[in-house]
Design an enzyme around this catalytic site. Structure first.
Site, PDB file in Angstrom:
ATOM      1  N   LYS A   1      10.768  -4.223  -7.350  1.00  0.00           N
ATOM      2  CA  LYS A   1      11.758  -4.264  -7.833  1.00  0.00           C
ATOM      3  C   LYS A   1      12.203  -4.081  -9.204  1.00  0.00           C
ATOM      4  O   LYS A   1      12.757  -3.137 -10.250  1.00  0.00           O
ATOM      5  CB  LYS A   1      12.823  -4.114  -6.907  1.00  0.00           C
ATOM      6  CG  LYS A   1      14.428  -3.358  -7.153  1.00  0.00           C
ATOM      7  CD  LYS A   1      14.776  -3.643  -6.164  1.00  0.00           C
ATOM      8  CE  LYS A   1      14.945  -3.288  -4.404  1.00  0.00           C
ATOM      9  NZ  LYS A   1      14.460  -4.251  -3.837  1.00  0.00           N
TER      10      LYS A   1
ATOM     11  N   ARG B   1      18.946  -9.163  -4.293  1.00  0.00           N
ATOM     12  CA  ARG B   1      18.033  -8.155  -4.193  1.00  0.00           C
ATOM     13  C   ARG B   1      16.400  -9.560  -3.599  1.00  0.00           C
ATOM     14  O   ARG B   1      16.281  -9.580  -5.256  1.00  0.00           O
ATOM     15  CB  ARG B   1      18.578  -6.724  -3.927  1.00  0.00           C
ATOM     16  CG  ARG B   1      18.899  -5.801  -3.930  1.00  0.00           C
ATOM     17  CD  ARG B   1      18.900  -4.611  -5.632  1.00  0.00           C
ATOM     18  NE  ARG B   1      20.190  -4.160  -5.013  1.00  0.00           N
ATOM     19  CZ  ARG B   1      20.488  -3.044  -4.257  1.00  0.00           C
ATOM     20  NH1 ARG B   1      19.327  -2.778  -3.041  1.00  0.00           N
ATOM     21  NH2 ARG B   1      21.282  -2.405  -4.297  1.00  0.00           N
TER      22      ARG B   1
ATOM     23  N   GLY C   1      12.268  -3.625   3.639  1.00  0.00           N
ATOM     24  CA  GLY C   1      13.572  -4.288   4.929  1.00  0.00           C
ATOM     25  C   GLY C   1      12.812  -5.445   5.438  1.00  0.00           C
ATOM     26  O   GLY C   1      13.680  -6.472   6.487  1.00  0.00           O
TER      27      GLY C   1
ATOM     28  N   MET D   1      12.940  -8.628   3.888  1.00  0.00           N
ATOM     29  CA  MET D   1      13.895  -9.821   3.296  1.00  0.00           C
ATOM     30  C   MET D   1      15.203  -9.851   2.883  1.00  0.00           C
ATOM     31  O   MET D   1      15.332  -8.624   3.353  1.00  0.00           O
ATOM     32  CB  MET D   1      12.258 -10.099   1.667  1.00  0.00           C
ATOM     33  CG  MET D   1      11.920 -10.693   2.163  1.00  0.00           C
ATOM     34  SD  MET D   1      10.857 -11.637   0.946  1.00  0.00           S
ATOM     35  CE  MET D   1      10.198 -10.161  -0.310  1.00  0.00           C
TER      36      MET D   1
ATOM     37  N   HIS E   1     -16.573  20.089  23.170  1.00  0.00           N
ATOM     38  CA  HIS E   1     -17.196  21.682  22.438  1.00  0.00           C
ATOM     39  C   HIS E   1     -15.989  22.636  22.218  1.00  0.00           C
ATOM     40  O   HIS E   1     -16.243  23.268  20.655  1.00  0.00           O
ATOM     41  CB  HIS E   1     -17.864  21.824  23.745  1.00  0.00           C
ATOM     42  CG  HIS E   1     -18.729  23.658  23.269  1.00  0.00           C
ATOM     43  ND1 HIS E   1     -16.973  24.611  23.853  1.00  0.00           N
ATOM     44  CD2 HIS E   1     -19.411  24.256  23.091  1.00  0.00           C
ATOM     45  CE1 HIS E   1     -18.699  25.727  23.374  1.00  0.00           C
ATOM     46  NE2 HIS E   1     -19.457  25.315  22.799  1.00  0.00           N
TER      47      HIS E   1
ATOM     48  N   SER F   1     -32.182  15.434   7.193  1.00  0.00           N
ATOM     49  CA  SER F   1     -30.118  15.317   7.151  1.00  0.00           C
ATOM     50  C   SER F   1     -29.305  14.640   8.557  1.00  0.00           C
ATOM     51  O   SER F   1     -30.060  14.535   9.231  1.00  0.00           O
ATOM     52  CB  SER F   1     -29.818  16.675   7.873  1.00  0.00           C
ATOM     53  OG  SER F   1     -28.462  17.354   7.499  1.00  0.00           O
TER      54      SER F   1
ATOM     55  N   CYS G   1     -25.105  16.942   8.209  1.00  0.00           N
ATOM     56  CA  CYS G   1     -24.526  18.002   9.017  1.00  0.00           C
ATOM     57  C   CYS G   1     -23.700  17.268  10.051  1.00  0.00           C
ATOM     58  O   CYS G   1     -23.258  18.116  10.426  1.00  0.00           O
ATOM     59  CB  CYS G   1     -25.697  18.558   9.066  1.00  0.00           C
ATOM     60  SG  CYS G   1     -26.766  17.875   9.598  1.00  0.00           S
TER      61      CYS G   1
ATOM     62  N   TYR H   1     -26.415  15.934  -1.166  1.00  0.00           N
ATOM     63  CA  TYR H   1     -24.948  16.568  -0.555  1.00  0.00           C
ATOM     64  C   TYR H   1     -24.133  16.621   0.987  1.00  0.00           C
ATOM     65  O   TYR H   1     -25.340  15.984   1.591  1.00  0.00           O
ATOM     66  CB  TYR H   1     -25.436  18.227  -0.535  1.00  0.00           C
ATOM     67  CG  TYR H   1     -26.570  18.499   0.822  1.00  0.00           C
ATOM     68  CD1 TYR H   1     -26.319  18.559   1.742  1.00  0.00           C
ATOM     69  CD2 TYR H   1     -28.134  18.492   0.467  1.00  0.00           C
ATOM     70  CE1 TYR H   1     -26.883  19.014   2.811  1.00  0.00           C
ATOM     71  CE2 TYR H   1     -28.463  18.286   1.516  1.00  0.00           C
ATOM     72  CZ  TYR H   1     -27.973  18.933   3.575  1.00  0.00           C
ATOM     73  OH  TYR H   1     -29.215  18.921   4.090  1.00  0.00           O
TER      74      TYR H   1
END
Lengths: 910, 910
Positions: free
Chosen positions: A33, A103, A112, A114, A470, A797, A865, A885
């Site tokens: 902050k 703060r 929230g 501290m 499925h 694959s 795949c 790929y």
């Protein structure tokens, strides 16, 4: 000279020099902050004067068990003097009092966790003076009582209820329901009562000396670093305990000091559409709270231009400056106090998927950010938004408010769908096709022979099953919104209705399902339809394509899917599940015949009947994918999936037997007897095919070895199709893939069968087709012996669904609605391994497979795949492992393109 | 001077010098047969004079496409002259003809793959002379026609049928059935006919010149190296094609030259018992064939002492010499020709398991071999012989001859058992316990609630299931002979009978099953009972213990098993399956109650009822294993295994519903209704626990996490038992093991539950028990992440059954009676991976797990408790991977001790 413990906001350069010039260090020293406010100050944005006490001071204080380090308090007071000069106000001066907030602010945000104390500097005298100044006694005494209350609870650890009880009693006395209705004198009385409570519990008077207030508040913030909440939070978030918190002391400014004061919030661009336009809400003579709480009707920011043109112009400039400086769309908070603009906060603004894309692209084209940055600014999942209808946000809020949220389940296929409930596939299809209805198909779970209904439906809803059931797989494949595993929903198929507790939905009633959130609503919700052809998205994806290294292919079984995939940018078909075609109604009888017969000739006849269908399907795929590779996987699922369900068969049989008892004439009986015999024959076969663990049973390559004629028929279909299509002038690159390989000998055996048939067909056709032969890697053994397997495969694959099942020893069908839920809930597993690749286990096996495979064939093509191929986190892993790929459902192709670019860009960064 | 192509048998030193002094080289040069005969000659054993033409000559001949290398033929003729001198016979001399055989002999034995020609040197003249000499025209002309026939088929490639047709016709003419009944003149005629056939097909006269015979035969042997059969054999056996064959030319000697001639076979020690005594059979005035074919009644070798004392004494000396020289029990062939002893063959003799042990130990004690060699001489599987009754070999032969072999299946638990058939566990128990019958329990397959019947039975027979089916596991565990997966056997439980084709066996009929061979016989076969206390075996195993590095532990669930394991030499319990105790009839109801209830209190009550039983079991185990470690695995199987079978429940319910229809009075109906309600409740629970793939479902640690009370009860039982037993002065080392871990977080979570309870019990008892906490490694993911897991485990135990299932993606229940059989038959898999560890896949995962685990904890204890722990080949792998111990069923402990010694000794050698 003592160390420098305190930095004014405009001393940010000093702080930066002290930590060695990096912004991360500044945040570490001044807290997030403090650093943010200092940064705004540095670039000339008007922020309320203030300063930060460093985290080093906090650590020193905690180390010395509660003594400020030498010189700190003096520096703090000194800084306050500077603020007095800057604001023209004086700390404790009844006529023009300076009020500050105190703060906490750690390096990493710990919202929230501290303590914060506002309105420091108020006491009886300054409160009276301030009330006169701003003419709002109510506001001042509300502020004053807040100071006492916060001080009591935060600094002195007095239970907050003690204070709240007083407010409750006061409301009762005044006969009002909400705090905002209490008048000034009520707050005055409350303040006095609070001071008495304070004295009673803290054993001391409420400190009226502002400096004492500040001293105590600073200490309280320091101590709150080691409060239980904060420690627990850091443990959970993995934040180091030795960072400490900074304390930021900021001048309180007031937007309620008359008509030349105001307060508001704004965004530098439209958060819904991404349009470049400063937008927001503001209120004259009001506090920030009033804008946020929605108690008063806010005005559109554009009106501020007319109401306070000077302040507006300044704000506009500041907003521009901040956006440029932060290089992102900003969410701003500001206050105008007596004509003077103060910026209270700037942060990156939240935005919809649509806005995210447009803002990223626009900013890149404005030269504000690079194209790489633009690509990284959009989360891959956000692209999904463009591919599916969505419920209108307001409609969703309204439905929830009206209690129309019926249930929720797993969000397995995104998008919104509205339709009437149909409880079986046939009715879903009938209603959709013949009556033109929009239908949501609702089933306990789905099976392959439900697919025609699923295709006809707008959306799918099941009460059982998981992310890879499925229903989920088919829904994603066809881009149908789907919610599965809605266990609170009870389907009564007998009465054709379903219910959640007392709410009953009959077949034919309207429902709305949201596959993006997993929610199910009663009645219709309005939908909006985004579009992949959004020009900003197209541009962004084209940039992504330039950056990514991974290819993006698609899993598609039919030409229509392949077409969509190609439209979405797929560069090949990574998986055509050749068996999906078998489930179509005109083909299933032949498949069943092939399974049922004991005679090789009948089997061959049945296969010959399927051949033309398969050939046409493959030809269609090849035509669509002209010039691109198409991987066709040979039959994978266990044969029993093609036969009727065991329980249904039993029921049918018992029905038939009852009918035979009631049958009137001999020819009826004869007819029924024949039917019974047939069913009994099927039942016998179903029972003989039954397995304890079908997932680990007779399927994949095991089938191909057991029934070589099947492999031969499929290979023949591929090559006949390839020859036909090649003759049309189309470039065809078929690749044949063997599923479920565990031992290289399986591959060798299939290769012999397959190559013989391929050569035979090519000789018949008088053509030469270039083709590749490869395998799925979906069992741990295949991964471990990938070097041996690579000798007989030209590509791998990864079937990560099955690989995850076997690596974990988890049956996804059972677990995703069972213990996996428990594991994810309790954090035993951080992620669902069926949604995101388990890097440590499955990922390691993939790594071994790629390395061993390429040790034998350096240019071995490796892809994926499994379902993971469309998951951004998993795509990151695929990139890391050096795959060539990813292949995913057509609807995930755009997501994958972006995710692949992210992976490449983040890799480059690291 | 041309190269030396021919070596006389007594020129072995020259050959040895030529190849550089190693025996392997001599075998390579002279062939196995030639080297063997030369070696005998060298040490002074009388072998018929002869010589070898080298493999180099063969290669030179083949390289020059059919020309003998320079000088070879001259050397061959020269060598023949030397033989003539040695034998006093002359090649081609009608009065005292020298006959020789011409045999192929490659470096590696290729039985029957290449050519041999016997009786070279015979022609019309020499045949006549020989017939006069030995007075046996029949023998001479039989030999002569053989020469013509072999020459025709081997050297000239004439189809052998052409010759055989003649013999068949001759038998018809003489009205006899077998060749041996044909008289001398018949063979004379046959010889003439053979010569005509030879001329017709070979387009040349049968060569009467012995030298031409030898020349052509030598060439034929050379050529046979590249014959199709030989090439195929070498391809299959992995023998190099460029070795070539040698040709050995050996003087023919005849044991049928009168009463001072004889022929016989002998073993230097008894092949059945191992006793040190020269034993054999011989025949005076006979050919070797006569002894082997069993046409004439042979005499015991001991009679030769009396019949021909000089030759016998010489033979005895030679036998001794050969045993000493070969350092092994020898199988000998000899001929005495006119009082002169000739040794024709010596080779290591075949022996029974019992003899193998005794011979190895005796030879070590005689100083003939080392103890290491003695240990390596006995195959680990041979030890198994001592642990189980065996069928008498003659009884088996008789039964087969009588057609009493009913069927065969998988030999899953060794030993012979005889009993009456009982078709269910209750009847098996009843007949065994109350009627004292010997019972063979026969079932389609077994389930946990069949165990009482299996225990009562002498043996187990099932028609389904594989090597790791329930029946197989339990049978091995309890040392019951078992044959499973006898798919040709059809059980008709309704009619209480079983059948193979037309043979029907009723319940109560006697059968005999052989778990060592997998065979099932009708009626009773006599058995013999060897004994582990065999003193030679005890000595051999004690030597093995000195050499092995691997510990040998046992899997045992009950004190009685632990006792047996310890008696057999187990050094710990590697796996106590704590759930096995749950199946006992007095405990099962509590377990079922725990599963059925929805109320935590009832669940805890049920568990409390089980606690004392478990405590007693564990205490019993600890007492038996005083001073040794005991690994207790927490509950593993899915809960549905403890509930009744689904189909049975359905049947019971429908029975009850029929009974209620026929019920007469109200109280009966009430009673039945209550039963129906209970069954329905159980059915509902069974259905809710149902899983698609139970192997990959809710079991193992997943159960422990889902029901922590279960873990707590088991841990309490362990520690209460440990405290009780420790107070008795017994040394107790409990080790608690978590099953089916896939993620380290599972282990962490269970560890917290477990340690809290352990500490609680120890506090209650006021004692400190030293214990260890570890995990099974039975899923690929556990292996891949073993480094993370090792941080929370002090030991690993490989569950290779499940690890094999998941690594291969094979459900053993389905596959071992399914496609695995096909795979093993077609050679796709070289071994059943459930019998022998798959080194490439599963073994690699184990290797990774051991290495990763020890990278974190260098002294991490790693063992194996899967079925493979008792398999010698797998024990070799365990040694190689550096495991600390193997754990196997008590009955396999002696086998494992020997196998572990083999592993260590072979490792040392390599």
């Amino acid at each position: 000279m003592p160390k420098k413990w305190v930095y004014l906001f405009n001393e940010v350069e000093l702080a930066e020099a002290y930590v060695g010039g990096n912004w991360d260090g500044v945040r570490g020293l001044l807290g997030g902050k403090g650093a943010n406010l200092a940064e705004m100050a540095r670039i000339g944005v008007p922020v309320p004067p203030g300063f930060s006490v460093t985290t080093e001071a906090c650590n020193a204080y905690l180390a010395e068990s509660g003594a400020f380090p030498e010189g700190m308090w003096e520096q703090e007071k000194e800084a306050l003097k500077t603020i007095e000069i800057a604001t023209g106000k004086v700390f404790g001066d009844p006529h023009n009092p300076l009020l500050v907030s105190c703060r906490s602010g750690a390096k990493f945000s710990m919202p929230g966790m501290m303590d914060t104390v506002l309105n420091i500097g108020l006491n009886d005298e300054t409160a009276g003076g301030l009330a006169k100044m701003i003419g709002d006694e109510r506001f001042v005494y509300d502020s004053y009582r807040r100071l006492v209350q916060m001080f009591g609870s935060v600094v002195m650890n007095i239970q907050d209820e003690k204070f709240e009880e007083v407010i409750t009693a006061t409301r009762r006395d005044y006969g009002v329901n909400v705090d905002s209705e209490l008048p000034a004198d009520a707050w005055k009385k409350v303040t006095e009562k609070f001071k008495r409570i304070f004295k009673h519990y803290a054993q001391m008077d409420f400190p009226t000396d502002p400096y004492e207030q500040l001293h105590l508040a600073t200490e309280a913030v320091f101590k709150s670093w080691n409060g239980k909440r904060a420690v627990d939070y850091r443990n959970a978030a993995g934040i180091s305990h030795d960072l400490g918190t900074a304390v930021s002391i900021v001048t309180m400014v007031f937007g309620n000091m008359g008509d030349d004061s105001a307060t508001g919030v704004a965004m530098t661009r439209n958060g819904s559409t991404g349009e470049k336009q400063l937008e927001g809400d503001y209120l004259i003579n009001a506090q920030g709270e009033d804008v946020v709480a929605g108690i008063r009707l806010t005005k559109d920011l554009s009106e501020m231009k007319r109401d306070m043109p000077v302040a507006y112009r300044e704000f506009e400039e500041v907003a521009n400056l901040l956006e440029k400086h932060c290089r992102n769309m900003q969410d701003l908070e500001f206050t105008v106090e007596k004509g003077k603009l103060w910026m209270l906060q700037t942060r990156d603004g939240k935005r919809t998927a649509q806005a995210a894309v447009r803002i990223a692209v626009d900013m890149a084209e404005e030269g504000l950010i690079t194209r790489e940055e633009a690509v990284l600014r959009v989360a891959p999942e956000q692209v999904d938004f463009f591919l599916h209808p969505q419920f209108d946000l307001k409609a969703v809020e309204a439905a929830k408010a009206e209690g129309r949220l019926l249930a929720s389940g797993l969000n397995v296929s995104p998008g919104a769908a509205v339709g009437v409930v149909a409880f079986d596939a046939d009715r879903a299809e009938l209603w959709a096709k013949e009556e033109g209805k929009q239908v949501i198909m609702v089933r306990p779970e789905t099976r392959p022979d439900d697919v025609h209904g699923m295709l006809a439906a707008k959306g799918i809803l099941t009460t059982r099953g998981g992310r890879t059931s499925h229903a989920a797989l088919v829904a994603r494949q066809f881009g149908k919104p789907a919610v599965v595993g809605v266990s609170s929903l009870i389907i009564d198929l007998g009465r054709r209705r379903m219910s959640v507790k007392d709410t009953i939905v009959h077949e034919g009633d309207w429902i709305s399902i949201d596959g993006t959130t997993g929610e199910v609503y009663l009645d219709k919700l309005t939908t909006t339809i985004p579009d992949i052809k959004d020009s900003w998205l197209i541009k962004l994806l084209s940039w992504a394509d330039e950056f990514r290294r991974l290819g993006v292919w698609a899993n598609a079984d039919y030409p229509r899917d392949a077409k969509r995939a190609r439209d979405y940018g797929a560069e090949g078909i990574g998986l055509c599940r050749s068996e999906h075609m078998f489930f179509e109604s005109e083909r299933l009888p032949f498949i069943q015949k092939m399974i049922m017969t004991d005679f090789p000739i009948e089997r061959r006849e049945a296969l010959n009947s399927i051949l033309p269908f398969q050939r046409d399907d493959f030809a269609g795929l090849f035509r669509v994918m002209d010039g691109l590779p198409v991987i066709i996987r040979l039959l994978d699922p266990p044969l029993h999936e093609f036969l009727p369900n065991h329980v249904e068969l039993m029921r049918d049989l018992s029905d038939l037997k009852i009918r035979i008892k009631n049958a009137g004439n001999l020819s009826d009986i004869d007819d029924l007897l024949q039917k019974i015999r047939l069913k009994e024959k099927i039942l016998k076969r179903v029972e003989s095919l039954r397995e304890q663990n079908p997932m680990l049973g007779m399927r994949g390559v095991r089938l191909g070895i057991h029934i070589p004629e099947l492999t031969m028929m499929q290979v023949r279909a591929v090559f006949e199709a390839a020859c036909i299509v090649a003759r049309e002038g189309i470039k065809v690159y078929p690749k044949i893939m063997i599923p479920l390989t565990s031992h290289v000998n399986e591959l060798k055996a299939q290769r012999i069968t397959l190559e013989a048939e391929a050569i035979k067909v090519m000789n018949e056709q008088g053509m030469e087709i270039e083709y590749k032969f490869g395998t799925m890697i979906e069992l741990p053994r295949a991964a471990m012996t990938a070097d041996k397997i690579a000798e007989h495969a030209s590509f791998f694959s990864f079937g990560t669904n099955d690989l995850t099942q076997t690596t974990f020893g988890i049956s996804r069908d059972d677990a995703e609605s069972g213990f996996l839920v428990e594991y994810l809930g309790s954090g035993i597993l951080p992620d669902n391994p069926f949604a995101t690749i388990d890097r440590d286990g499955v990922g390691e096996l993939m790594d071994i497979a790629v390395k061993k495979g390429r040790s034998v064939k350096p240019d071995l093509e490796c892809g994926i795949c499994g379902e993971h191929g469309g998951d951004p986190k998993s795509i990151m892993v695929c990139h890391e492992l050096g795959l060539n790929y990813v292949s995913c459902s057509p609807f995930r192709v755009p997501v994958a393109r972006l995710a692949a670019a992210h992976a490449a860009l983040l890799d480059k960064k690291a």
